[in-house]
Design an enzyme around this catalytic site. Structure first.
Site, PDB file in Angstrom:
ATOM      1  CB  THR A 136      36.880  26.211  -4.224  1.00 48.53           C
ATOM      2  OG1 THR A 136      36.769  26.610  -5.588  1.00 48.53           O
ATOM      3  CG2 THR A 136      38.354  26.038  -3.877  1.00 48.53           C
ATOM      4  CE  LYS A 189      35.538  30.643 -14.890  1.00 48.06           C
ATOM      5  NZ  LYS A 189      35.230  29.248 -14.460  1.00 48.06           N
ATOM      6  CB  SER A 249      30.912  32.433  -7.925  1.00 44.73           C
ATOM      7  OG  SER A 249      31.765  33.110  -7.043  1.00 44.73           O
ATOM      8  CG  ASP A 273      36.309  26.834 -11.903  1.00 46.63           C
ATOM      9  OD1 ASP A 273      35.171  26.868 -11.420  1.00 46.63           O
ATOM     10  OD2 ASP A 273      36.727  27.680 -12.703  1.00 46.63           O
ATOM     11  CG  HIS A 314      31.448  26.241 -13.774  1.00 45.73           C
ATOM     12  ND1 HIS A 314      30.587  27.169 -13.235  1.00 45.73           N
ATOM     13  CD2 HIS A 314      32.679  26.604 -13.339  1.00 45.73           C
ATOM     14  CE1 HIS A 314      31.269  28.041 -12.508  1.00 45.73           C
ATOM     15  NE2 HIS A 314      32.540  27.712 -12.553  1.00 45.73           N
TER      16      HIS A 314
END
Length: 533
Positions: free
Chosen positions: A243, A201, A238, A257, A220
């Site tokens: 994904t 990150k 998240s 990502d 992102h």
């Protein structure tokens, strides 16, 4: 200092001040790093060959321990309402203490790129105390050709020393853990945490700071592309399925990502994936599941059977944030270049645990900017330490912790690119239906995939639409392969009035959260807000 491996001899460790280090292994390949990690006892071999590691008390990012140095470069460019400042003098002391702590240690160093497009990539040099951190970041970033290493020039240097303990009084930080980012000098210091995601990150944050000045939108998001060059972006926090949903066997995966959107098209920042494994199943996510049986994958905080070393993905004893890191080529349909044309479709993912939002909605450009700046999802009990019941989360640009600049800069870039390239925007709810969390059920992934297919192949563009009574966007009336009832959230609840009450509570949350952006957007975006009753 003993050194081995290929590197640019003109730019050594002395350039950042490293001295009296026992040894540095430069640019080891995957096999050497994997074996070194095992020799040092940093992890163990899981069934199938992955390297399984644990990260101690930090099983995720330490947001309250991250700082950006406030100086003449960043004073007027960083969004200080969202980023903690560290004075230059504190960073200088911290750096010298890091360098002293590194003396006598055996380090691994990796020279890697952040960004698949040579026009916009940055060179990142990572010094790591743990061999498995070297393997992790080698998976995650773009690996130069061997012939490039002799001339590699880093734009940023990351020093990651988990055994370092910060002194809050001496270093101007909150705890023994510290992530200090000096954007002007291109140096990141990471100490007191073994969680490898901090390194990844840090590179993302640097690109988020640098690219907007070049007219490039850093994002992102995950991305994939179909056979007809119909590239798509998937924004989401998240746990929303970013994904999972981009790993579609019928489309080429660009990345899961972090990406940039330039006039050339879109490009992956990374060379690998960092997928959540909690409750991972072969049936629901076969491509990701397969990587957990492959040699060299790095499994973080996954519980193993003590005898068979088989992973138990349903065991959250260590954390709900268990993950697997692997190079992109472990996914059969992954792009070799990390490049794709300009996107035709933009998907914004949310896991609405209040059970209010439809499973898919089409947005105008103004609505897309509104929801991009809002960055909504909802967390439920058990997904994160300290969360009980259902909590709304608004993380602007779907990644506030990684955004050094003000969200309006990213929002305006996205709005302009959507308009210029005529991209179609959809909001997809992967959360709850039939009631809030604890009463309803999770949105069926088969339904989500069917709806996404229609959005990506364009068939949903011709569907009959209704206007959502709370948020104003368009919702399909019927979609082949999807229960019509799912498309009418109010009708899935046992008590319609209870739905209306919950919907208005969510609308009010959006309105209150967006108040801080009101002065930074135009009337069209302000008009895209949901309507209070």
């Amino acid at each position: 200092m003993k050194q081995s491996g290929i590197r640019n001899a003109a730019i050594g460790p002395e350039s950042v001040g490293l001295r009296n280090v026992a040894s540095i292994r430069w640019n080891d390949g995957e096999e050497a790093l994997y074996n070194l990690a095992l020799e040092r006892g940093e992890g163990e071999v899981a069934a199938g060959g992955p390297l399984a590691v644990t990260t101690g008390k930090h099983t995720g990012r330490s947001a309250t321990d991250k700082y950006i140095v406030r100086d003449s470069e960043t004073e007027g460019t960083v969004w200080w309402d969202n980023n903690q400042a560290m004075p230059e003098e504190c960073f200088d002391v911290l750096l010298q203490d890091f360098l002293s702590h590194a003396e006598g240690k055996d380090l691994v160093a990796q020279d890697l790129y952040g960004g698949a497009d040579p026009a916009y990539r940055i060179g990142a040099r990572i010094y790591a105390e743990f061999a498995w951190h070297g393997l992790f970041i080698r998976h995650m970033l773009r690996r130069p050709e061997t012939s490039e290493l002799g001339d590699f020039v880093p734009d940023m240097t990351i020093i990651n020393l988990p055994s370092f303990r910060a002194d809050p009084q001496r270093h101007g930080c909150n705890s023994e853990t510290v992530i200090a980012v000096n954007l002007k000098r291109g140096i990141v210091l990471i100490g007191g945490t073994e969680y490898a995601g901090e390194t990844k990150k840090s590179v993302f944050g640097a690109l988020n700071y640098l690219l907007p000045t070049k007219g490039v939108m850093p994002m992102h998001c995950s991305a994939n592309v179909g056979d007809g060059d119909d590239a798509a972006l998937f924004f989401g926090l998240s746990g929303t399925g970013k994904t999972t949903l981009s790993s579609d066997a019928s489309r080429t995966l660009i990345g899961d990502d972090e990406h940039g959107w330039s006039d050339n098209g879109i490009f992956n920042f990374e060379g690998g994936c960092y997928a959540k494994t909690i409750r991972l199943s072969q049936e629901a996510e076969p491509e990701i599941y397969a990587t957990t049986r492959m040699w060299g994958s790095v499994m973080e905080n996954v519980v193993l059977d003590p005898v068979t070393k088989e992973p138990d993905f349903d065991d959250s004893t260590l954390t709900e944030n268990s993950r697997v890191a692997y190079p992109l080529h472990y996914i059969p349909n992954a792009s070799e270049t990390g490049l794709a044309p300009r996107p035709k479709t933009i998907i914004m993912l949310t896991a609405d645990a209040f059970g209010v939002l439809p499973p898919i909605s089409r947005m105008t450009p103004a609505q897309a900017m509104y929801h991009f700046l809002s960055g909504y999802t909802a967390k439920v009990a058990g997904t994160e330490k300290g969360v009980s019941g259902v909590q709304a989360t608004f993380s602007t640009c779907f990644g506030a912790p990684f955004m050094p600049r003000h969200p309006s800069e990213y929002g305006n870039l996205l709005r302009d690119k959507i308009a210029e390239h005529n991209a179609t925007c959809w909001l997809v709810n992967t959360g709850w239906t039939g009631g809030r969390y604890g009463e309803g059920s999770r949105m069926p992934i088969k339904a989500t995939r069917a709806l996404l297919k229609g959005a990506l192949d364009g068939t949903l563009n011709d569907a009959e639409m209704r206007i959502d009574e709370n948020f104003g966007f368009e919702v399909p009336v019927a979609v082949p392969g999807v229960d019509d009832l799912l498309l009418r959230p109010r009708d899935t609840w046992a008590d319609a009035e209870d739905y209306d009450s919950q919907a208005q509570k969510l609308v009010q949350m959006f309105i209150e959260n967006f108040a801080k952006f009101e002065v930074h957007v135009d009337d069209n975006v302000r008009g895209a807000a949901p309507k209070a009753a």
